[in-house]
Design an enzyme around this catalytic site. Structure first.
Site, PDB file in Angstrom:
ATOM      1  N   CYS A 112       0.685  -1.290  -0.085  1.00  0.00           N
ATOM      2  CA  CYS A 112      -0.102  -0.095   0.014  1.00  0.00           C
ATOM      3  C   CYS A 112       0.770   1.320  -0.059  1.00  0.00           C
ATOM      4  CB  CYS A 112      -0.954  -0.018   1.007  1.00  0.00           C
ATOM      5  SG  CYS A 112      -2.333  -1.503   1.227  1.00  0.00           S
ATOM      6  N   HIS A 254      -3.095   7.215   2.672  1.00  0.00           N
ATOM      7  CA  HIS A 254      -3.588   5.673   2.118  1.00  0.00           C
ATOM      8  C   HIS A 254      -5.068   5.489   2.814  1.00  0.00           C
ATOM      9  CE1 HIS A 254      -4.114   1.671   1.259  1.00  0.00           C
ATOM     10  NE2 HIS A 254      -3.896   1.175   2.586  1.00  0.00           N
ATOM     11  N   ASN A 284     -10.403   0.031  -0.026  1.00  0.00           N
ATOM     12  CA  ASN A 284      -8.883  -0.086   0.128  1.00  0.00           C
ATOM     13  C   ASN A 284      -8.350  -0.562  -1.238  1.00  0.00           C
ATOM     14  OD1 ASN A 284      -6.187  -0.497   0.594  1.00  0.00           O
ATOM     15  ND2 ASN A 284      -6.544  -1.225   2.593  1.00  0.00           N
TER      16      ASN A 284
END
Length: 333
Positions: A112, A254, A284
């Site tokens: 990520c 993020h 996500n």
């Protein structure tokens, strides 16, 4: 004369299939309310059979190049945890499909945090005069790694891609990236992982368990590390930029979990209404999350030229990173 990487184009691509919480909750013994309250997610997008990560990356790359007014760049970087194949890298395929055969291209793997690592890599290449223009793409088809019976992960992740074009420019002009802060701690490698498929499992002499082929995450520990590492990294990069938290117009973290974003904002003393968030709409999306959030906020007019942005991310590895920039004037499509 010093050179900086200047953001000059942006684009994104989502697969057409939106998947609601209700659709997933039915098979997990969960509810829409539970998913929303724990994650802030209302829906996400899943790629259909026949679609690969490179397809989404090409879609985002085309839009970013159009936004920048470029037909080609000197280098293509693709940040991804879900490449088309274990070998070769996905970036050369993306470059060729964008009409850039012969252009340098490679993947960046930091889960990520991959997009921030990609930005830092591109900025270094531009500063070193290795490249004048770089296309940085974050692209994921994370749905391919999810165990549909694992409530802790199946409801969180989605597919998508976001991209930016960077060009060489003056460190003081709008869109100039930097400074950066990057870090890692490999002692936490098991907190976010896909246990099977790599050399460690293949050379173990044992067949992998069925669940080892899927993405696994230690939720509580990841939550704690994510807040701690993104907050600390953000403070470091703000100090290097000689900016204060009060100077920040938008925090773009993020998109892991809305509660994580709010904890980071609170720790930095940045008002929550300055957080750019699209996790409710897309979930996500790992390495794609920051560019997707940036492009949506830009398209909707949330980001205004001259606004000061703080980017921060955390991912498997463990890895983390942050950067700052002043938002430039960009076309909207």
């Amino acid at each position: 004369m010093s050179r900086a990487a200047v953001l000059t184009g942006i684009g994104s691509c989502l697969p057409p299939r939106a998947v609601s919480n209700a659709e997933l909750a039915a098979g997990l013994g969960s509810t829409d309310e539970w998913i929303r309250s724990r994650t802030g997610i209302e829906q996400r997008y899943f790629a259909e059979p026949g679609t690969a990560t490179s397809d989404l990356a090409v879609g985002a790359g085309e839009k970013a190049l159009k936004s920048a007014g470029f037909s080609a760049v000197d280098m293509v970087l693709v940040a991804t945890t879900t490449p088309d194949r274990p070998c070769p890298a996905t970036a050369p395929t993306v470059a060729a499909r964008l009409g850039m055969r012969g252009t340098a291209a490679y993947d960046v793997s930091a889960v990520c945090t991959g997009f921030v690592y990609g930005l830092a890599t591109a900025a270094g290449l531009i500063s070193a005069r290795v490249a004048d223009r770089v296309l940085v793409i974050g692209a994921e088809t994370f749905s391919t790694l999810l165990n549909p019976e694992d409530r802790s992960t199946a409801v969180i992740f989605g597919d998508g891609a976001g991209a930016v074009v960077l060009r060489s420019g003056d460190p003081q002009e709008p869109g100039a990236l930097g400074p950066f802060d990057l870090g890692s701690d490999g002692t936490g490698e098991d907190l976010i992982s896909v246990p099977a498929g790599g050399s460690r499992q293949r050379l173990s002499g044992a067949d992998p368990a069925a669940d080892d082929r899927y993405f696994a995450m230690s939720g509580k520990e990841v939550f704690r590390h994510a807040v701690q590492r993104m907050t600390g990294s953000a403070r470091t990069v703000l100090a290097r930029a000689d900016w204060s938290a009060q100077d920040i117009d938008h925090l773009v973290s993020h998109q892991a979990n809305l509660r994580i974003t709010h904890h980071v904002a609170d720790g930095l003393r940045i008002p929550r209404d300055r957080c750019v968030s699209n996790i409710a709409e897309v979930g996500n999306t790992a390495a794609a999350s920051i560019p997707l959030a940036l492009d949506q906020a830009h398209t909707e007019g949330e980001l205004r030229p001259g606004g000061r942005l703080l980017l921060t991310a955390f991912g498997g590895g463990l890895t983390w990173g942050s950067a700052v920039l002043t938002w430039p004037e960009l076309d909207r499509f």
